[in-house]
Write an enzyme that holds these catalytic residues in place. Sequence first.
Site, PDB file in Angstrom:
ATOM      1  N   ASP A 102      -1.975   3.472 -11.391  1.00 42.43           N
ATOM      2  CA  ASP A 102      -1.319   2.377 -10.589  1.00 42.43           C
ATOM      3  C   ASP A 102      -2.515   1.369 -10.249  1.00 42.43           C
ATOM      4  OD1 ASP A 102      -0.037   0.724  -8.686  1.00 42.43           O
ATOM      5  OD2 ASP A 102       0.209   2.473  -7.477  1.00 42.43           O
ATOM      6  N   ASP A 104      -2.923  -1.984  -7.982  1.00 43.82           N
ATOM      7  CA  ASP A 104      -2.387  -3.036  -7.165  1.00 43.82           C
ATOM      8  C   ASP A 104      -3.169  -4.223  -6.942  1.00 43.82           C
ATOM      9  OD1 ASP A 104      -0.397  -1.171  -6.257  1.00 43.82           O
ATOM     10  OD2 ASP A 104      -1.674  -0.032  -4.777  1.00 43.82           O
ATOM     11  N   SER A 132       4.530  -4.058 -11.355  1.00 41.42           N
ATOM     12  CA  SER A 132       5.154  -3.349 -10.128  1.00 41.42           C
ATOM     13  C   SER A 132       5.997  -4.135  -9.533  1.00 41.42           C
ATOM     14  CB  SER A 132       3.816  -2.916  -9.298  1.00 41.42           C
ATOM     15  OG  SER A 132       3.180  -4.081  -8.721  1.00 41.42           O
ATOM     16  N   HIS A 139       1.660  -0.888 -13.498  1.00 40.47           N
ATOM     17  CA  HIS A 139       1.818   0.570 -13.775  1.00 40.47           C
ATOM     18  C   HIS A 139       1.430   0.778 -15.136  1.00 40.47           C
ATOM     19  CE1 HIS A 139       4.674   0.990 -10.317  1.00 40.47           C
ATOM     20  NE2 HIS A 139       3.543   0.595  -9.731  1.00 40.47           N
ATOM     21  N   GLU A 160      -5.505   3.922  -9.004  1.00 37.34           N
ATOM     22  CA  GLU A 160      -4.994   5.131  -8.541  1.00 37.34           C
ATOM     23  C   GLU A 160      -4.473   5.907  -9.762  1.00 37.34           C
ATOM     24  OE1 GLU A 160      -2.830   4.984  -4.560  1.00 37.34           O
ATOM     25  OE2 GLU A 160      -2.808   2.595  -5.201  1.00 37.34           O
TER      26      GLU A 160
END
Length: 183
Positions: A102, A104, A132, A139, A160
């Site tokens: 992930d 962001d 996302s 992602h 992540e």
Amino acid sequence: MVRTCERDGCDRPISPGRRRDARFCSTRCRVAAHRARERRIPAAMAGAARWVCHDGAKRPIRPDTGGLASVGDPATWGTLEAARERSERIGFVLGDGIGCIDLDHCLDEAGRPSEAAAELVEFYAGSYIEVSPSGRGLHIWGTAPERRGFRRTWKGQVVEFYSMGRYITVTGRVFRPGRLLPL
């Protein structure tokens, strides 16, 4: 700024009278985009009964009853079809060999990745990557043994990784088509 329809090949303007969060110029385009998204999701994910819905706060919701789901209880998950019937907001419960990276806040207003994100996208070339829900993150989906997740900062980018005990929202907004490759 004129908003345009997100359905591949349409690019018609979205009427100013439509909802502020509208992504399509018409119901016809929204339905066509929805059907096209399902064909892009890798088969290993699409065929797994690991799907949940989610609310605006990203709490997992059971596809069958609409009650709260648990990432630790497979009885609260469902099929992709069941999740889609309940809501457009869906997610995939990680595990059973499927994980996700992930990223962001890595896309700019034009959808271009930051330098660090571009390096990761290139490193995972061939992997299924989608945008996302915020439109500003990515992602990266792939195969991974179940292990504890982590959050690190690499070259200024928060990264992540999770492969169990979580669900990740699925938009079907493909950034780069691909398949599930090792993460």
